[in-house]
Design a protein around this motif. Structure first.
Motif, mmCIF file in Angstrom:
data_model
loop_
_atom_site.group_PDB
_atom_site.id
_atom_site.type_symbol
_atom_site.label_atom_id
_atom_site.label_comp_id
_atom_site.label_asym_id
_atom_site.label_seq_id
_atom_site.Cartn_x
_atom_site.Cartn_y
_atom_site.Cartn_z
ATOM 1 N N UNK A 7 0.807 -1.200 0.000
ATOM 2 C CA UNK A 7 0.000 0.000 0.000
ATOM 3 C C UNK A 7 0.846 1.258 0.000
ATOM 4 N N UNK A 8 0.197 2.377 0.139
ATOM 5 C CA UNK A 8 0.876 3.667 0.125
ATOM 6 C C UNK A 8 0.496 4.464 1.372
ATOM 7 N N UNK A 9 1.399 5.354 1.761
ATOM 8 C CA UNK A 9 1.083 6.329 2.802
ATOM 9 C C UNK A 9 1.388 7.715 2.255
ATOM 10 N N UNK A 10 0.671 8.667 2.798
ATOM 11 C CA UNK A 10 0.866 10.054 2.379
ATOM 12 C C UNK A 10 1.280 10.862 3.594
ATOM 13 N N UNK A 11 2.423 11.510 3.483
ATOM 14 C CA UNK A 11 2.929 12.386 4.545
ATOM 15 C C UNK A 11 2.722 13.825 4.117
ATOM 16 N N UNK A 12 2.185 14.631 5.013
ATOM 17 C CA UNK A 12 1.945 16.044 4.697
ATOM 18 C C UNK A 12 2.623 16.933 5.729
ATOM 19 N N UNK A 13 2.776 18.175 5.362
ATOM 20 C CA UNK A 13 3.352 19.158 6.277
ATOM 21 C C UNK A 13 4.802 18.902 6.610
ATOM 22 N N UNK A 14 5.564 18.345 5.642
ATOM 23 C CA UNK A 14 6.972 18.043 5.900
ATOM 24 C C UNK A 14 7.771 19.327 6.060
ATOM 25 N N UNK A 15 8.575 19.376 7.088
ATOM 26 C CA UNK A 15 9.466 20.513 7.279
ATOM 27 C C UNK A 15 10.678 20.384 6.352
ATOM 28 N N UNK A 16 11.503 21.419 6.299
ATOM 29 C CA UNK A 16 12.697 21.366 5.453
ATOM 30 C C UNK A 16 13.617 20.251 5.892
ATOM 31 N N UNK A 17 13.774 20.096 7.259
ATOM 32 C CA UNK A 17 14.656 19.038 7.760
ATOM 33 C C UNK A 17 14.083 17.660 7.435
ATOM 34 N N UNK A 18 12.748 17.500 7.527
ATOM 35 C CA UNK A 18 12.128 16.214 7.213
ATOM 36 C C UNK A 18 12.259 15.906 5.732
ATOM 37 N N UNK A 19 12.130 16.943 4.856
ATOM 38 C CA UNK A 19 12.282 16.693 3.420
ATOM 39 C C UNK A 19 13.695 16.246 3.096
ATOM 40 N N UNK A 20 14.670 16.881 3.737
ATOM 41 C CA UNK A 20 16.076 16.508 3.506
ATOM 42 C C UNK A 20 16.325 15.059 3.952
ATOM 43 N N UNK A 21 15.802 14.676 5.157
ATOM 44 C CA UNK A 21 15.994 13.318 5.659
ATOM 45 C C UNK A 21 15.242 12.310 4.798
ATOM 46 N N UNK A 22 14.035 12.684 4.320
ATOM 47 C CA UNK A 22 13.244 11.784 3.486
ATOM 48 C C UNK A 22 13.917 11.517 2.150
ATOM 49 N N UNK A 81 14.075 7.653 0.775
ATOM 50 C CA UNK A 81 13.417 7.103 -0.418
ATOM 51 C C UNK A 81 14.328 7.057 -1.635
ATOM 52 N N UNK A 82 15.512 7.707 -1.552
ATOM 53 C CA UNK A 82 16.471 7.624 -2.658
ATOM 54 C C UNK A 82 16.132 8.513 -3.833
ATOM 55 N N UNK A 83 15.378 9.577 -3.571
ATOM 56 C CA UNK A 83 15.061 10.549 -4.634
ATOM 57 C C UNK A 83 14.806 11.891 -3.966
ATOM 58 N N UNK A 84 14.956 12.967 -4.681
ATOM 59 C CA UNK A 84 14.775 14.291 -4.076
ATOM 60 C C UNK A 84 13.337 14.497 -3.609
ATOM 61 N N UNK A 85 13.198 15.029 -2.410
ATOM 62 C CA UNK A 85 11.889 15.382 -1.863
ATOM 63 C C UNK A 85 11.899 16.888 -1.659
ATOM 64 N N UNK A 86 11.132 17.588 -2.470
ATOM 65 C CA UNK A 86 11.166 19.057 -2.426
ATOM 66 C C UNK A 86 9.844 19.661 -1.957
ATOM 67 N N UNK A 87 8.761 18.856 -1.983
ATOM 68 C CA UNK A 87 7.455 19.387 -1.564
ATOM 69 C C UNK A 87 7.138 18.969 -0.127
ATOM 70 N N UNK A 88 6.163 19.655 0.465
ATOM 71 C CA UNK A 88 5.781 19.330 1.850
ATOM 72 C C UNK A 88 4.880 18.095 1.931
#
Length: 390
Positions: free
Chosen positions: A29-44, A48-55
């Motif tokens: 299945x899938x999960x959806x994460x929202x409201x990611x902070x800048x630090x969370x996007x960098x860690x994510x 996941x092995x790909x750039x995460x630039x959105x919240x």
């Protein structure tokens, strides 16, 4: 490996852990994460092995599992979550299944031990509603004990003797134990009656099936009886004075009743009271006070040789009591025929309630009661009963 311990992944690990545990430790299945902070996007991004630039980030769990198994050096998603959170993963789906099976196991056992009982399903449904089995540490043991006790009933025994026989503990069926509650609920279902809620009602239901709770709690209201033995003097004095006496099983162990030629057996205490007021102790009476307790049957048995003339209410519970006393105590219905009922109709207008019960001694009485639909209680014919002894 150090990226696994990144504090910025804490919320993501918690969401992933909750989802994977809920799905039986399966990465699907899938999960959806929202409201990611800048630090969370960098860690994510590392996770996941790909750039995460959105919240907002959607993660396919199967893809993440494969990615981690290949690159994490720890293992797949489950192994990484255990390493990241420091605790073993819990298969909540399997845990729910085990708990459901554990809750069901005592009912499955009951169906095996009590197979074929017509009241079994009603009993099980009542146990589910009441939650009785949820309040004991070993519900299967309680069911085994209750089933063992039920298999021996009805039987003339004491509750302590029954408990010892089936559970090896004289107190295993005491009030307040789960096993006693199970037995009483089963007996109520078997009798088609409500579950007893008072001490007196529980004792009465035990006694209905031959189990004596103790020797002093229940009594039989009597008048004019005499006896020999330790309790004989008290009975003789009461008979001379015309005083009613409550006999207990303890009393019966300490005396031998002297059967008179005839004894009136009545259902309602007011009848005995009126006989005492009119005749003192010259007319022997035993009162059942409604449905007879074991001690009442014991008193009637101790009067073997006397003619036991029974009068009760002309209603369906009264007919049931009379049927029972005829079968179990050998009483003879007195002034309880169809003609007696019809002659008393003008003095009562109480509607008959409940399911009809066929009088074992007079089919015409049952037909008359069904036709008129009127109940006649003993008090309504009290004057006629008293006049019969003049």
């Amino acid at each position: 490996m150090s990226w696994i311990a990144d504090p910025a992944l804490g919320r993501i690990w918690a969401v992933l852990r909750e989802r994977v545990e809920a799905r039986g430790l399966r990465a699907e299945g899938r999960i959806v994460l929202t409201g990611l902070t800048r630090a969370e996007r960098h860690a994510a991004t590392t996770l996941v092995g790909r750039p995460v630039t959105a919240s907002r980030l959607t993660i396919d769990l199967a893809e993440l599992d494969a990615w981690l198994a290949e690159r994490s050096g720890v293992g797949g998603l489950v192994a990484v979550l255990e390493a990241a959170t420091g605790a073993a993963m819990v298969d909540r789906r399997a845990l729910r299944a085990r708990r459901a099976a554990a809750r069901e196991s005592p009912f499955t056992l009951a169906r095996t031990l009590l197979a074929g009982q017509p009241w079994l399903q009603e009993w099980i449904d009542e146990l589910r509603r009441s939650g009785t089995l949820s309040r004991t540490a070993d519900p299967e043991a309680a069911v085994r004990l209750a089933a063992g006790a039920l298999a021996r009933l009805p039987a003339a025994t004491s509750r302590t003797e029954l408990a010892t026989a089936v559970g090896g503990d004289a107190h295993a069926l005491d009030d307040g134990t789960t096993a006693a509650a199970l037995v009483l609920r089963a007996l109520a279902a078997r009798s088609g009656e409500p579950v007893p809620t008072t001490t007196a009602d529980r004792r009465a239901l035990w006694e209905r099936y031959g189990v004596r709770v103790d020797l002093i709690s229940t009594t039989c209201l009597t008048l004019g009886l005499r006896a020999t033995g330790a309790a004989g003097a008290r009975l003789d004095l009461a008979a001379d004075a015309g005083d009613p006496v409550h006999l207990t099983p303890w009393d019966l162990r300490r005396c031998i009743l002297d059967p008179p030629a005839t004894v009136l057996v009545c259902e309602n205490p007011r009848v005995l009271e009126a006989v005492a007021e009119r005749f003192g102790g010259r007319v022997p009476v035993v009162c059942t006070s409604g449905q007879p307790a074991l001690v009442v049957l014991d008193v009637l048995a101790a009067l073997a040789g006397a003619r036991l003339r029974y009068h009760g209410d002309f209603d369906w519970p009264g007919v049931a009591i009379a049927n029972r006393l005829i079968a179990e105590a050998g009483v003879v219905p007195w002034r309880m025929g169809a003609g007696d009922y019809l002659g008393a109709l003008g003095r009562a207008r109480l509607p008959l309630a409940g399911a009809p019960v066929e009088p074992a001694w007079d089919a015409e009485l049952g037909a008359a009661m069904r036709h008129h639909g009127v109940a006649v209680h003993e008090e309504a014919v009290l004057g006629d009963l008293l006049a019969a002894f003049e």
